[in-house]
Design a protein around this motif. Structure first.
Motif, PDB file in Angstrom:
ATOM      1  N   LEU A   1       0.815  -1.212   0.000  1.00 28.00           N
ATOM      2  CA  LEU A   1       0.000   0.000   0.000  1.00 28.00           C
ATOM      3  C   LEU A   1       0.849   1.263   0.000  1.00 28.00           C
ATOM      4  N   PHE A   2       1.866   1.279   0.855  1.00 25.35           N
ATOM      5  CA  PHE A   2       2.708   2.482   0.974  1.00 25.35           C
ATOM      6  C   PHE A   2       3.993   2.395   0.160  1.00 25.35           C
ATOM      7  N   GLU A   3       4.244   1.210  -0.434  1.00 23.42           N
ATOM      8  CA  GLU A   3       5.412   1.005  -1.302  1.00 23.42           C
ATOM      9  C   GLU A   3       6.725   1.385  -0.618  1.00 23.42           C
ATOM     10  N   ASN A   4       6.838   1.000   0.635  1.00 24.19           N
ATOM     11  CA  ASN A   4       8.046   1.284   1.413  1.00 24.19           C
ATOM     12  C   ASN A   4       8.893   0.005   1.462  1.00 24.19           C
ATOM     13  N   ILE A   5      10.054   0.038   0.807  1.00 24.31           N
ATOM     14  CA  ILE A   5      10.880  -1.167   0.713  1.00 24.31           C
ATOM     15  C   ILE A   5      11.525  -1.533   2.051  1.00 24.31           C
ATOM     16  N   ASN A   6      11.511  -0.621   3.034  1.00 21.97           N
ATOM     17  CA  ASN A   6      12.076  -0.934   4.348  1.00 21.97           C
ATOM     18  C   ASN A   6      11.296  -2.044   5.052  1.00 21.97           C
ATOM     19  N   PHE A   7      10.067  -2.288   4.611  1.00 21.45           N
ATOM     20  CA  PHE A   7       9.241  -3.318   5.225  1.00 21.45           C
ATOM     21  C   PHE A   7       9.539  -4.711   4.654  1.00 21.45           C
ATOM     22  N   ILE A   8      10.277  -4.784   3.555  1.00 18.71           N
ATOM     23  CA  ILE A   8      10.479  -6.069   2.881  1.00 18.71           C
ATOM     24  C   ILE A   8      11.248  -7.078   3.740  1.00 18.71           C
ATOM     25  N   PRO A   9      12.374  -6.706   4.384  1.00 21.62           N
ATOM     26  CA  PRO A   9      13.070  -7.706   5.222  1.00 21.62           C
ATOM     27  C   PRO A   9      12.174  -8.279   6.324  1.00 21.62           C
ATOM     28  N   GLY A  10      11.413  -7.391   6.980  1.00 22.54           N
ATOM     29  CA  GLY A  10      10.498  -7.862   8.016  1.00 22.54           C
ATOM     30  C   GLY A  10       9.420  -8.769   7.457  1.00 22.54           C
ATOM     31  N   LEU A  11       8.924  -8.423   6.273  1.00 24.93           N
ATOM     32  CA  LEU A  11       7.905  -9.250   5.609  1.00 24.93           C
ATOM     33  C   LEU A  11       8.427 -10.657   5.360  1.00 24.93           C
ATOM     34  N   ILE A  12       9.656 -10.761   4.865  1.00 24.62           N
ATOM     35  CA  ILE A  12      10.235 -12.077   4.568  1.00 24.62           C
ATOM     36  C   ILE A  12      10.475 -12.865   5.843  1.00 24.62           C
ATOM     37  N   VAL A  13      11.049 -12.214   6.861  1.00 24.08           N
ATOM     38  CA  VAL A  13      11.374 -12.917   8.104  1.00 24.08           C
ATOM     39  C   VAL A  13      10.116 -13.388   8.822  1.00 24.08           C
ATOM     40  N   VAL A  14       9.151 -12.494   9.002  1.00 22.35           N
ATOM     41  CA  VAL A  14       7.914 -12.861   9.702  1.00 22.35           C
ATOM     42  C   VAL A  14       7.140 -13.906   8.897  1.00 22.35           C
ATOM     43  N   GLY A  15       7.077 -13.718   7.576  1.00 19.11           N
ATOM     44  CA  GLY A  15       6.377 -14.679   6.735  1.00 19.11           C
ATOM     45  C   GLY A  15       7.013 -16.053   6.762  1.00 19.11           C
ATOM     46  N   ALA A  16       8.347 -16.086   6.850  1.00 21.57           N
ATOM     47  CA  ALA A  16       9.057 -17.369   6.855  1.00 21.57           C
ATOM     48  C   ALA A  16       8.911 -18.094   8.189  1.00 21.57           C
ATOM     49  N   PHE A  17       8.894 -17.353   9.298  1.00 20.73           N
ATOM     50  CA  PHE A  17       8.888 -17.972  10.624  1.00 20.73           C
ATOM     51  C   PHE A  17       7.489 -18.199  11.190  1.00 20.73           C
ATOM     52  N   ALA A  18       6.483 -17.502  10.699  1.00 16.69           N
ATOM     53  CA  ALA A  18       5.159 -17.510  11.329  1.00 16.69           C
ATOM     54  C   ALA A  18       4.597 -18.915  11.538  1.00 16.69           C
ATOM     55  N   VAL A  19       4.425 -19.675  10.476  1.00 20.25           N
ATOM     56  CA  VAL A  19       3.784 -20.990  10.588  1.00 20.25           C
ATOM     57  C   VAL A  19       4.728 -22.039  11.191  1.00 20.25           C
ATOM     58  N   PRO A  20       6.008 -22.122  10.778  1.00 26.35           N
ATOM     59  CA  PRO A  20       6.892 -23.096  11.442  1.00 26.35           C
ATOM     60  C   PRO A  20       6.992 -22.877  12.951  1.00 26.35           C
ATOM     61  N   PHE A  21       7.074 -21.609  13.380  1.00 29.44           N
ATOM     62  CA  PHE A  21       7.183 -21.336  14.816  1.00 29.44           C
ATOM     63  C   PHE A  21       5.865 -21.641  15.532  1.00 29.44           C
ATOM     64  N   THR A  22       4.743 -21.353  14.871  1.00 27.74           N
ATOM     65  CA  THR A  22       3.442 -21.700  15.447  1.00 27.74           C
ATOM     66  C   THR A  22       3.328 -23.203  15.644  1.00 27.74           C
TER      67      THR A  22
END
Length: 359
Positions: free
Chosen positions: A119-140
């Motif tokens: 929505l805001f096209e801010n690339i600073n959010f990309i690392p967090g997006l990848i890390v949280v997306g990668a860990f969310a379900v395995p950690f759950t």
């Protein structure tokens, strides 16, 4: 609020006893049919209760309200002061709920990061997006295994340690095996390399007799598998991003997250449990790995891994879903074996205490 099960005095508003986890029933409900039935069941000796899987009961607490104090109590188990003696361990099926809250928190964080990128096209959010997306379900999924660890002898800080150290150790070992085998991309070779790497990482942690129970091996294996799966997903997500496609990035995270419970986490959990089965109360020896009880589980996991990566599975409608269901039937079967092990150890200790000493 006194617990009707252990008479522990709990703070007001607590739904479950902070000492034994038993549900606290209001006075007005004390004479309901359900309470009377539960009271009768509670009089049955624990070693005579069924530990057969009842899926409705296992997930019965997921949608109930829980206080922060209940969550805090869960997070302090496993230390030298909070680990219960084996005689105090309840050998009936645990009723996990915290894993669902962890998933909800991770989902909210991921959606926030997704809005920041899309929505805001801010690339600073990309690392967090990848890390949280990668860990969310395995950690759950890992938190679910942690709650199912009835001995409650592994602290959460130890689990986090195993996720990172065990995850990266197993990945590096897999790369070493790939190099030795000439980077062969055959699905059988991939399955052997990756599962063997995770087994060696599991052995590093469970060789300590402190973690000798089957449920411990299941949990530590799941922790290593969660780290392996999360790091691998983050790598594939980054590759998708470098290809210049945000759609591929989102798609990679989505599909790998959906099938994460049926992949590395559960595979490594099964082999971790198998290591503890053959090790028992003895010091670990490499010769234990040729025992049928371990080899059978390991070869089954390698076969399922190879089938997972095989193009044959893509021909079947919902092939990965079917494989995930089969895998979790095996996981729950292993949990049942682990609970039976605890029941048997409790009976053994009781017999040793009651056995008269020769004069």
């Amino acid at each position: 609020m006194k617990c009707p099960h252990c008479a522990y005095s709990n703070p007001e508003g607590v739904k479950f006893c902070l000492n034994c986890g038993h549900e606290i029933v209001d006075r007005d409900e004390n004479y309901s049919i359900f309470y009377l039935f539960a009271h009768r069941v509670d009089k049955i000796p624990r070693n005579e209760r069924s530990v057969e899987p009842k899926f409705r009961n296992i997930f019965s607490r997921v949608f109930r309200q829980h206080s922060e104090m209940e969550a805090e109590r869960l997070f302090i188990v496993g230390t030298g002061l909070t680990t219960p003696k084996i005689e105090e361990v309840v050998n009936t099926w645990p009723k996990p709920w915290l894993f669902a809250r962890v998933f909800l928190i991770a989902l909210i964080a991921y959606l926030g990061l997704y809005l920041g990128v899309s929505l805001f096209e801010n690339i600073n959010f990309i690392p967090g997006l990848i890390v949280v997306g990668a860990f969310a379900v395995p950690f759950t999924t890992l938190i679910f295994f942690w709650e199912m660890n009835a001995p409650q002898n592994i602290a959460i800080y130890k689990i986090v340690y195993v996720v990172f150290i065990g995850g990266i150790l197993s990945l590096l070992l897999a790369l070493v095996f790939y190099d030795i085998l000439g980077n062969n991309t055959n699905v059988i070779v991939i399955g052997i390399c990756e599962e063997l790497a995770k087994v060696i990482a599991v052995i590093y942690f469970v060789r300590n007799l402190k973690y000798r129970y089957i449920l411990n091996g299941l949990l530590l294996g799941a922790a290593i598998g969660a780290g392996f799966a999360a790091f691998e997903t983050a790598g594939y997500a980054l590759r998708a991003l470098l290809s210049g496609s945000f759609h591929m990035l989102y798609s990679t995270i989505l599909w790998r997250s959906i099938f994460a419970p049926g992949g590395h986490v559960a595979w490594a959990a099964l082999t971790g449990a198998a290591v503890c089965i053959v090790q028992g109360d003895k010091k670990f020896q490499w010769s234990m790995l040729i025992k049928p009880k371990f080899l059978g589980v390991f070869l089954l996991v390698v076969f399922m891994h190879a089938l997972w990566d095989s193009p044959i599975l893509g021909i079947l409608p919902a092939g990965h879903t079917i494989l995930t269901v089969i895998l979790w039937i095996l996981v729950f079967s292993m949990i049942r074996i682990g609970l039976k092990e605890i029941a048997d150890k409790k009976l053994e200790l009781t017999y040793c205490k009651e056995k008269p000493t020769p004069s």
